[in-house]
Motif scaffolding. Structure first.
Motif, PDB file in Angstrom:
ATOM      1  N   ARG A  19       0.814  -1.208   0.000  1.00  0.00           N
ATOM      2  CA  ARG A  19       0.000   0.000   0.000  1.00  0.00           C
ATOM      3  C   ARG A  19       0.850   1.262   0.000  1.00  0.00           C
ATOM      4  O   ARG A  19       0.328   2.355   0.180  1.00  0.00           O
ATOM      5  N   HIS A  20       2.166   1.091  -0.228  1.00  0.00           N
ATOM      6  CA  HIS A  20       3.034   2.263  -0.314  1.00  0.00           C
ATOM      7  C   HIS A  20       2.993   2.796  -1.743  1.00  0.00           C
ATOM      8  O   HIS A  20       3.305   2.067  -2.692  1.00  0.00           O
ATOM      9  N   PRO A  21       2.635   4.064  -1.955  1.00  0.00           N
ATOM     10  CA  PRO A  21       2.473   4.588  -3.323  1.00  0.00           C
ATOM     11  C   PRO A  21       3.736   4.474  -4.164  1.00  0.00           C
ATOM     12  O   PRO A  21       3.663   4.152  -5.363  1.00  0.00           O
ATOM     13  N   ARG A  22       4.908   4.717  -3.582  1.00  0.00           N
ATOM     14  CA  ARG A  22       6.132   4.681  -4.376  1.00  0.00           C
ATOM     15  C   ARG A  22       6.487   3.256  -4.791  1.00  0.00           C
ATOM     16  O   ARG A  22       6.981   3.031  -5.901  1.00  0.00           O
ATOM     17  N   VAL A  23       6.244   2.297  -3.906  1.00  0.00           N
ATOM     18  CA  VAL A  23       6.493   0.895  -4.266  1.00  0.00           C
ATOM     19  C   VAL A  23       5.543   0.469  -5.382  1.00  0.00           C
ATOM     20  O   VAL A  23       5.956  -0.156  -6.368  1.00  0.00           O
ATOM     21  N   CYS A  24       4.271   0.828  -5.257  1.00  0.00           N
ATOM     22  CA  CYS A  24       3.292   0.460  -6.293  1.00  0.00           C
ATOM     23  C   CYS A  24       3.637   1.098  -7.626  1.00  0.00           C
ATOM     24  O   CYS A  24       3.538   0.449  -8.678  1.00  0.00           O
ATOM     25  N   LYS A  25       4.064   2.361  -7.609  1.00  0.00           N
ATOM     26  CA  LYS A  25       4.422   3.040  -8.855  1.00  0.00           C
ATOM     27  C   LYS A  25       5.638   2.389  -9.503  1.00  0.00           C
ATOM     28  O   LYS A  25       5.692   2.230 -10.732  1.00  0.00           O
ATOM     29  N   TRP A  26       6.627   2.012  -8.676  1.00  0.00           N
ATOM     30  CA  TRP A  26       7.811   1.351  -9.230  1.00  0.00           C
ATOM     31  C   TRP A  26       7.422   0.056  -9.923  1.00  0.00           C
ATOM     32  O   TRP A  26       7.887  -0.224 -11.037  1.00  0.00           O
ATOM     33  N   ILE A  27       6.568  -0.729  -9.279  1.00  0.00           N
ATOM     34  CA  ILE A  27       6.161  -2.009  -9.860  1.00  0.00           C
ATOM     35  C   ILE A  27       5.375  -1.777 -11.145  1.00  0.00           C
ATOM     36  O   ILE A  27       5.593  -2.462 -12.160  1.00  0.00           O
ATOM     37  N   ILE A  28       4.468  -0.814 -11.133  1.00  0.00           N
ATOM     38  CA  ILE A  28       3.671  -0.522 -12.334  1.00  0.00           C
ATOM     39  C   ILE A  28       4.575  -0.107 -13.486  1.00  0.00           C
ATOM     40  O   ILE A  28       4.444  -0.583 -14.619  1.00  0.00           O
ATOM     41  N   ASP A  29       5.538   0.796 -13.209  1.00  0.00           N
ATOM     42  CA  ASP A  29       6.438   1.262 -14.264  1.00  0.00           C
ATOM     43  C   ASP A  29       7.332   0.132 -14.771  1.00  0.00           C
ATOM     44  O   ASP A  29       7.590   0.026 -15.982  1.00  0.00           O
ATOM     45  N   ALA A  30       7.821  -0.708 -13.842  1.00  0.00           N
ATOM     46  CA  ALA A  30       8.703  -1.803 -14.242  1.00  0.00           C
ATOM     47  C   ALA A  30       7.971  -2.806 -15.115  1.00  0.00           C
ATOM     48  O   ALA A  30       8.489  -3.251 -16.155  1.00  0.00           O
ATOM     49  N   VAL A  31       6.759  -3.181 -14.730  1.00  0.00           N
ATOM     50  CA  VAL A  31       5.994  -4.148 -15.517  1.00  0.00           C
ATOM     51  C   VAL A  31       5.599  -3.547 -16.864  1.00  0.00           C
ATOM     52  O   VAL A  31       5.578  -4.252 -17.884  1.00  0.00           O
ATOM     53  N   ALA A  32       5.309  -2.248 -16.894  1.00  0.00           N
ATOM     54  CA  ALA A  32       4.990  -1.592 -18.171  1.00  0.00           C
ATOM     55  C   ALA A  32       6.187  -1.643 -19.115  1.00  0.00           C
ATOM     56  O   ALA A  32       6.036  -1.834 -20.329  1.00  0.00           O
ATOM     57  N   ALA A  33       7.400  -1.470 -18.558  1.00  0.00           N
ATOM     58  CA  ALA A  33       8.601  -1.571 -19.391  1.00  0.00           C
ATOM     59  C   ALA A  33       8.777  -2.988 -19.920  1.00  0.00           C
ATOM     60  O   ALA A  33       9.171  -3.188 -21.075  1.00  0.00           O
ATOM     61  N   VAL A  34       8.483  -3.992 -19.090  1.00  0.00           N
ATOM     62  CA  VAL A  34       8.551  -5.384 -19.541  1.00  0.00           C
ATOM     63  C   VAL A  34       7.512  -5.638 -20.628  1.00  0.00           C
ATOM     64  O   VAL A  34       7.797  -6.275 -21.649  1.00  0.00           O
ATOM     65  N   GLU A  35       6.311  -5.110 -20.433  1.00  0.00           N
ATOM     66  CA  GLU A  35       5.245  -5.325 -21.414  1.00  0.00           C
ATOM     67  C   GLU A  35       5.631  -4.771 -22.781  1.00  0.00           C
ATOM     68  O   GLU A  35       5.360  -5.395 -23.818  1.00  0.00           O
ATOM     69  N   GLY A  36       6.286  -3.590 -22.798  1.00  0.00           N
ATOM     70  CA  GLY A  36       6.696  -3.017 -24.067  1.00  0.00           C
ATOM     71  C   GLY A  36       7.638  -3.916 -24.840  1.00  0.00           C
ATOM     72  O   GLY A  36       7.539  -4.037 -26.073  1.00  0.00           O
TER      73      GLY A  36
END
Length: 290
Positions: free
Chosen positions: A58-75
């Protein structure tokens, strides 16, 4: 209690296959960070995904890091360039050695042109419904290939992936309980290993989201730094003679599960690195040969 969307995906396009994989990868990262106590367990919410109890930071910065990292993998996944994705847990400074590596292998995913990622898969015609062509082709060299001879992916309208994901998380949780506790202040990063194929370009130069991984985590170590990429906040470095990185494979490997549903084919396993056994604190821990 938080709840992820958990309906069964329809794997009718390559885009849908990649989306299902990235959805799973997101939940897997949250789960591993919770189970391995990378962050205080009180900072995670109870959630359900695939009708299975999981945890979500529930930490916003941890969630944002994971979202950005997975988005980079998806690309990169949409370009069919990734052989596997790894979540790597590093020891605290100053060593920052890789202690554990959670590998999600997608080497068996289909190769699809980028322009066709949203094109529905064509089902293979059944033998009884195939048209009978008794006339030989007038010019075999110029005629297009028979559609029946082209390899096709025939996924079901809805898959049993949620059930397979549930089983994977259950096996993963069981495997994690058998691992030695990690030291405090560990860090983590997400890495990708590119397919060893002609025409696959490493995204390091053209995108700022990836950097070269440290030599020990290179699939091949050479003058160009190898073929792996790591998230922007991972360690850099490369070079050296051409050989497999000594931190790949680790000292102990634990298979988790293989999954298959139509075009979705993935293997998951856990590798424990030499840093966990260097002090000889675990019975039976031996360093493997490269």
């Amino acid at each position: 209690m938080a709840s992820y969307i958990s309906e069964a995906p329809v794997l009718d396009t390559y885009q849908a296959v990649v989306s299902a994989y990235c959805d799973f990868l997101t939940v897997a990262i949250h789960t591993i960070l919770y189970e391995r106590n990378i962050y205080p367990q009180t900072s995670f919410l109870k959630a359900r995904k695939y009708n299975y109890p999981v945890r979500q930071s529930r930490h916003p910065r941890v969630c944002k890091w994971i979202i950005d990292a997975v988005a980079a993998v998806e690309g990169e996944m949409l370009k069919c360039t990734i052989a596997q994705t790894s979540l790597i847990i590093h020891a605290p400074p100053p060593t920052s050695e890789p202690l554990e590596r959670y590998v999600f292998s997608t080497a068996s995913f289909p190769r699809i042109p980028l322009s066709e990622t949203r094109t529905p898969f064509a089902p293979s015609p059944s033998p009884s419904n195939e048209p009978q062509n008794t006339n030989p082709p007038s010019n075999p060299a110029s005629d297009p290939p028979n559609p029946a001879t082209v390899r096709r992916y025939n996924p079901p309208p809805t898959s049993d992936l949620p059930e397979q994901f549930r089983a994977t998380f259950a096996r993963l949780s069981t495997s994690l309980t058998k691992l030695r506790p990690l030291p405090d202040e560990c860090s983590f990063t997400l890495a990708i290993e590119m397919r060893d194929e002609e025409g696959v370009e490493v995204p390091i130069e053209r995108e700022g989201r990836w950097i070269v991984a440290e030599p020990g985590l290179q699939a091949r170590r050479g003058g160009d730094g190898g073929e792996n990429g790591g998230r922007e906040d991972g360690s850099g470095g490369g070079g050296g003679e051409s050989k497999r990185g000594r931190d790949l494979g680790g000292v102990r490997t634990t298979p988790v599960r293989s999954l298959e549903a139509g075009a979705f084919r993935m293997e998951v396993w856990v590798e424990e690195g030499r840093g966990k056994f260097r002090a000889g604190v675990e019975d039976g821990g031996e360093e493997g040969d490269e």
